[in-house]
Structures are given as structure tokens and as C-alpha cells.
Design a protein around this motif. Structure first.
Motif, PDB file in Angstrom:
ATOM      1  N   LEU A 191      24.927 159.722  30.205  1.00 19.72           N
ATOM      2  CA  LEU A 191      25.465 159.628  31.549  1.00 19.72           C
ATOM      3  C   LEU A 191      25.889 158.198  31.874  1.00 19.72           C
ATOM      4  CD1 LEU A 191      26.087 160.936  34.283  1.00 19.72           C
ATOM      5  CD2 LEU A 191      23.713 160.504  34.948  1.00 19.72           C
ATOM      6  N   LYS A 192      25.066 157.229  31.479  1.00 21.79           N
ATOM      7  CA  LYS A 192      25.421 155.830  31.719  1.00 21.79           C
ATOM      8  C   LYS A 192      26.747 155.480  31.045  1.00 21.79           C
ATOM      9  CE  LYS A 192      20.761 153.928  32.401  1.00 21.79           C
ATOM     10  NZ  LYS A 192      19.723 153.030  31.848  1.00 21.79           N
ATOM     11  N   ALA A 193      26.932 156.001  29.841  1.00 19.82           N
ATOM     12  CA  ALA A 193      28.185 155.758  29.119  1.00 19.82           C
ATOM     13  C   ALA A 193      29.359 156.386  29.854  1.00 19.82           C
ATOM     14  CB  ALA A 193      28.081 156.316  27.702  1.00 19.82           C
ATOM     15  N   ALA A 194      29.150 157.598  30.414  1.00 24.89           N
ATOM     16  CA  ALA A 194      30.210 158.266  31.168  1.00 24.89           C
ATOM     17  C   ALA A 194      30.550 157.490  32.433  1.00 24.89           C
ATOM     18  CB  ALA A 194      29.779 159.688  31.515  1.00 24.89           C
ATOM     19  N   CYS A 195      29.536 156.909  33.064  1.00 25.63           N
ATOM     20  CA  CYS A 195      29.768 156.122  34.280  1.00 25.63           C
ATOM     21  C   CYS A 195      30.536 154.844  33.959  1.00 25.63           C
ATOM     22  CB  CYS A 195      28.439 155.795  34.952  1.00 25.63           C
ATOM     23  SG  CYS A 195      27.546 157.255  35.557  1.00 25.63           S
ATOM     24  N   GLU A 196      30.196 154.219  32.835  1.00 24.60           N
ATOM     25  CA  GLU A 196      30.925 153.027  32.415  1.00 24.60           C
ATOM     26  C   GLU A 196      32.380 153.374  32.094  1.00 24.60           C
ATOM     27  OE1 GLU A 196      30.063 149.798  32.338  1.00 24.60           O
ATOM     28  OE2 GLU A 196      28.224 150.411  33.369  1.00 24.60           O
ATOM     29  N   ALA A 200      36.401 151.947  33.439  1.00 26.21           N
ATOM     30  CA  ALA A 200      37.562 151.592  32.624  1.00 26.21           C
ATOM     31  C   ALA A 200      38.721 152.560  32.828  1.00 26.21           C
ATOM     32  CB  ALA A 200      37.165 151.572  31.147  1.00 26.21           C
ATOM     33  N   ASN A 201      38.384 153.814  33.101  1.00 27.71           N
ATOM     34  CA  ASN A 201      39.409 154.848  33.280  1.00 27.71           C
ATOM     35  C   ASN A 201      39.074 155.668  34.523  1.00 27.71           C
ATOM     36  OD1 ASN A 201      41.559 156.585  32.842  1.00 27.71           O
ATOM     37  ND2 ASN A 201      40.449 157.821  31.337  1.00 27.71           N
ATOM     38  N   PRO A 202      39.313 155.115  35.716  1.00 30.37           N
ATOM     39  CA  PRO A 202      38.891 155.767  36.960  1.00 30.37           C
ATOM     40  C   PRO A 202      39.724 157.001  37.296  1.00 30.37           C
ATOM     41  CG  PRO A 202      40.192 153.827  37.450  1.00 30.37           C
ATOM     42  CD  PRO A 202      39.989 153.834  35.965  1.00 30.37           C
ATOM     43  N   LEU A 203      39.263 157.718  38.288  1.00 29.44           N
ATOM     44  CA  LEU A 203      40.024 158.842  38.826  1.00 29.44           C
ATOM     45  C   LEU A 203      41.162 158.287  39.670  1.00 29.44           C
ATOM     46  CD1 LEU A 203      40.430 161.863  39.591  1.00 29.44           C
ATOM     47  CD2 LEU A 203      38.759 161.493  41.433  1.00 29.44           C
ATOM     48  N   VAL A 204      42.391 158.668  39.351  1.00 24.31           N
ATOM     49  CA  VAL A 204      43.560 158.198  40.085  1.00 24.31           C
ATOM     50  C   VAL A 204      44.259 159.394  40.714  1.00 24.31           C
ATOM     51  CG1 VAL A 204      45.737 156.938  39.983  1.00 24.31           C
ATOM     52  CG2 VAL A 204      43.835 156.257  38.509  1.00 24.31           C
ATOM     53  N   ARG A 303      49.031 155.503  45.091  1.00 17.24           N
ATOM     54  CA  ARG A 303      47.865 156.081  44.444  1.00 17.24           C
ATOM     55  C   ARG A 303      46.585 155.723  45.197  1.00 17.24           C
ATOM     56  NH1 ARG A 303      48.841 151.105  42.695  1.00 17.24           N
ATOM     57  NH2 ARG A 303      47.180 149.849  41.753  1.00 17.24           N
ATOM     58  N   THR A 304      45.557 156.506  44.932  1.00 14.88           N
ATOM     59  CA  THR A 304      44.210 156.174  45.390  1.00 14.88           C
ATOM     60  C   THR A 304      43.301 156.183  44.172  1.00 14.88           C
ATOM     61  OG1 THR A 304      44.541 157.096  47.586  1.00 14.88           O
ATOM     62  CG2 THR A 304      42.276 156.861  46.849  1.00 14.88           C
ATOM     63  N   VAL A 305      42.561 155.130  43.984  1.00 16.08           N
ATOM     64  CA  VAL A 305      41.705 154.975  42.809  1.00 16.08           C
ATOM     65  C   VAL A 305      40.247 155.197  43.214  1.00 16.08           C
ATOM     66  CG1 VAL A 305      40.963 153.413  40.976  1.00 16.08           C
ATOM     67  CG2 VAL A 305      43.344 153.356  41.778  1.00 16.08           C
ATOM     68  N   VAL A 306      39.594 156.114  42.518  1.00 14.59           N
ATOM     69  CA  VAL A 306      38.187 156.427  42.784  1.00 14.59           C
ATOM     70  C   VAL A 306      37.380 156.005  41.568  1.00 14.59           C
ATOM     71  CG1 VAL A 306      36.519 158.208  43.405  1.00 14.59           C
ATOM     72  CG2 VAL A 306      38.918 158.404  44.164  1.00 14.59           C
ATOM     73  N   THR A 307      36.432 155.117  41.770  1.00 13.75           N
ATOM     74  CA  THR A 307      35.659 154.604  40.642  1.00 13.75           C
ATOM     75  C   THR A 307      34.218 154.349  41.062  1.00 13.75           C
ATOM     76  OG1 THR A 307      35.652 152.907  38.912  1.00 13.75           O
ATOM     77  CG2 THR A 307      36.211 152.181  41.131  1.00 13.75           C
ATOM     78  N   ILE A 308      33.459 153.770  40.145  1.00 19.40           N
ATOM     79  CA  ILE A 308      32.044 153.482  40.379  1.00 19.40           C
ATOM     80  C   ILE A 308      31.886 152.010  40.740  1.00 19.40           C
ATOM     81  CG2 ILE A 308      29.741 153.400  39.361  1.00 19.40           C
ATOM     82  CD1 ILE A 308      30.815 156.210  39.844  1.00 19.40           C
ATOM     83  N   ASN A 309      31.161 151.748  41.824  1.00 23.73           N
ATOM     84  CA  ASN A 309      30.871 150.395  42.238  1.00 23.73           C
ATOM     85  C   ASN A 309      29.564 149.934  41.592  1.00 23.73           C
ATOM     86  OD1 ASN A 309      30.837 147.962  43.544  1.00 23.73           O
ATOM     87  ND2 ASN A 309      31.232 148.810  45.567  1.00 23.73           N
ATOM     88  N   GLU A 310      29.429 148.655  41.398  1.00 22.04           N
ATOM     89  CA  GLU A 310      28.208 148.112  40.786  1.00 22.04           C
ATOM     90  C   GLU A 310      27.010 148.246  41.713  1.00 22.04           C
ATOM     91  OE1 GLU A 310      27.812 147.177  37.800  1.00 22.04           O
ATOM     92  OE2 GLU A 310      29.901 147.160  37.133  1.00 22.04           O
TER      93      GLU A 310
END
Length: 313
Positions: A191-196, A200-204, A303-310
Motif C-alpha cells: 500500500l505504501k508503494a501504491a501511495c508513493e 509520481a502519477n496522480p489522478l488527473v 485539469r484538476t490533479v488529485v494526489t497524496i499530501n505528505e
């Protein structure tokens, strides 16, 4: 009475008696299809419709000496992933008992499996409706004090389920208790790898000028499912950033970018990600990824970029 008269009377009586016998015994002396009385006696047999009984799945979890059960469960309308309200008092009390059980058994986890049928329409942001239903139940558990970190969610096709006449599925959810194992540590690393990878490749998400609509591909649905798991299991935040092309006033574009980010946030909330875990901002036209000189380039910039924040909760 003359012989002729007697002869005529005999003929008449023969005709009358023959007619009566033919009517009375028309199966022997008449065509059955043409007998009026026969048609009148025929009864139309109407077969009762084959109504299938609705499937009822009660809430039931067994773990050794522990049993959590209720005749009720979480219910959903056909093609819906929202829990039908109100939740019964009996079910509420069982969930509270379950919360106390987890407090007393910190090594225990629960898998929540949502069911769906192939005839339903998936209106959620998840890969399938069952996973969306499992997430809805997970959110109810969280609202009752059960940590999202100990809840696994899954979706499973189950065409044997039957809704009632109001198109309600009664308890299309199954539960399993399990203990923490070495496999869970491996799954956490995956899961951590998927989050990382999401960083690098966020939802756009792409928009037309002046619009804020979301139409998801299969790949985008998978990313939203991963985003939800990252938030639940790792306590990270979701960051939503709105972008525009350079058409029109720059200040207005910043506002439009924020509107798109807020719209995406609202959509994520509707699909079970808590609003407190989502941050939004707008870059307007300031961070283009393509040349605004062409319509193709402008389309990529809207576009709208959805990603993981630190940031972690």
C-alpha cells in the motif's frame, strides 16, 4: 288422427329430441369448438407470476466465543452505494459492542465485503459498486469510533442477491474478523508503494472551458480506491489542485481552478472520503503542462490533479 299427421308429429319429435341430445352431448354429436355452451363453461387459467423472495442477509460476525449478530443489517437501494437511513437501534448497539471488542483486542481487524449484482449500474467513483458499499459501511463504523486503519474493504459480485419490490437490497454486506499477521505487514508495504506511485502519477481530471464535470475511466477509479486506502490506512491527506488554461482573466481563472478543485473534493466526499482529509487549492493558469497556443494544449491545461499530501493525520 290420420296416419299422415302421426307421421309428421313423429318427425317433429325426432328433430326436437335430436336437437336436445346434440346440445346436451355436444362432445359426441357436435363440433366441440362450435358449441356455445362449451365455450361458456371453459375457464381461463391465469398462472401466478413467479415472484422471487427478497434476499435477507442479517448482520453476523463470529470470532471464537464472540458473536455479533442482528436480524438487521445495512441496506442499499438498487444501483446505490449510500446506506439507507435510519439504521436500526438494534444494529447501532451491535456496532457499539463491536467497537468495544476492538478496544479490548487491538490485534484484531475486520474485513467488510460489499456485494453487488451485474444488473446494477455503478454510479460510484470506485471500480465496482460492492467496494463503494463496503466503504459506506466503513464510514459508519468510523463514525461510531472504530478506526479506519483496522478496516479492510472489498467488493464482490453476487448475482444470487434479489431485491424486494421497492428495489432494496437487504444487507448486501458480509463481515470477517481476523488477527494481524505477517501478511498484513507485507500488504502495508504494498500500500505504501501504491501511495508513493500516486505522488509520481496522480489522478488527473480534465474539464471543458467553464465546466466542472467528472467522467471516470477504469484506471481513474482504481486510483480513487487507492487514494481512499492511503487515507484510511496511513493517515495521509488528499491534495486537490485546480488548473486552467490562459483563456480570459487570470484572476477569474484562479477562481475557476478553485471551483474545479472544490467540485472534485465534493465528489470525493460523496464517495466516502472524509472532507477533513481533503485539502484544495488553485494554481489557475500558472502551471501549464502544455502550450496554450493550441486547443489541444489548452485542453491538457484544464485539469484538476488529485494526489497524496505528505501531511499525516
Amino acid at each position: 288422427m290420420s296416419k299422415k299427421t302421426s307421421y309428421l308429429i313423429g318427425i317433429l319429435l325426432t328433430i326436437i329430441i335430436g336437437t336436445i341430445l346434440c346440445w346436451w352431448l355436444c362432445c359426441n354429436c357436435c363440433n366441440a369448438e362450435s358449441c356455445d355452451h362449451k365455450k361458456g363453461d371453459e375457464k381461463t387459467v391465469v398462472e401466478a407470476p413467479n415472484v422471487m423472495e427478497a434476499t435477507l442477509n442479517p448482520f453476523f460476525i463470529m470470532d471464537g466465543d464472540y458473536a455479533f449478530k442482528s436480524n438487521d443489517n445495512f441496506h442499499f437501494k438498487d444501483s446505490s452505494f449510500r446506506v439507507l437511513e435510519p439504521v436500526s437501534e438494534e444494529l447501532k448497539n451491535v456496532v457499539l459492542d463491536l467497537q468495544a471488542y476492538f478496544d479490548a483486542n487491538p490485534s484484531k481487524r475486520i474485513a467488510t465485503i460489499g456485494y453487488y449484482t451485474s444488473g446494477e449500474k455503478n454510479n460510484s467513483a470506485y471500480p465496482n459498486l460492492g467496494l463503494a458499499r463496503a466503504n459506506a459501511v466503513k464510514n459508519y463504523f468510523v463514525s461510531q469510533g472504530i478506526s479506519s486503519k483496522i478496516i479492510d474493504t472489498k467488493g464482490e459480485l453476487k448475482d444470487s442477491m434479489i431485491a424486494d419490490e421497492n428495489k432494496v437490497f437487504f444487507g448486501p454486506v458480509h463481515y470477517e474478523l481476523f488477527a494481524v499477521s505477517e501478511d498484513d505487514k507485507v500488504n502495508e508495504e504494498v500500500l505504501k508503494a501504491a501511495c508513493e506511485a500516486l505522488k509520481a502519477n496522480p489522478l488527473v481530471l480534465y474539464f471543458n472551458t467553464g465546466q466542472a464535470q467528472i467522467n471516470l475511466t477504469r484506471s481513474q477509479r482504481e486510483k480513487i480506491a487507492n487514494i481512499s486506502r492511503c487515507v484510511d490506512k496511513l493517515g495521509v491527506k488528499v491534495l486537490v489542485v485546480g488548473h486552467t488554461d490562459n483563456t480570459g482573466n487570470a484572476a477569474n481563472n484562479v477562481m475557476l481552478g478553485q471551483q474545479r478543485a472544490d467540485f472534485a473534493k465534493s465528489y470525493l466526499i460523496q464517495n466516502g472520503i472524509l472532507g477533513t482529509n481533503i485539502e484544495t487549492t488553485s494554481k489557475g493558469p500558472n502551471e501549464p503542462i502544455a502550450d496554450n497556443a493550441s486547443e489541444e494544449g489548452k485542453a491538457k491545461n484544464r485539469r484538476t490533479v488529485v494526489t497524496i499530501n505528505e501531511t499525516k493525520t
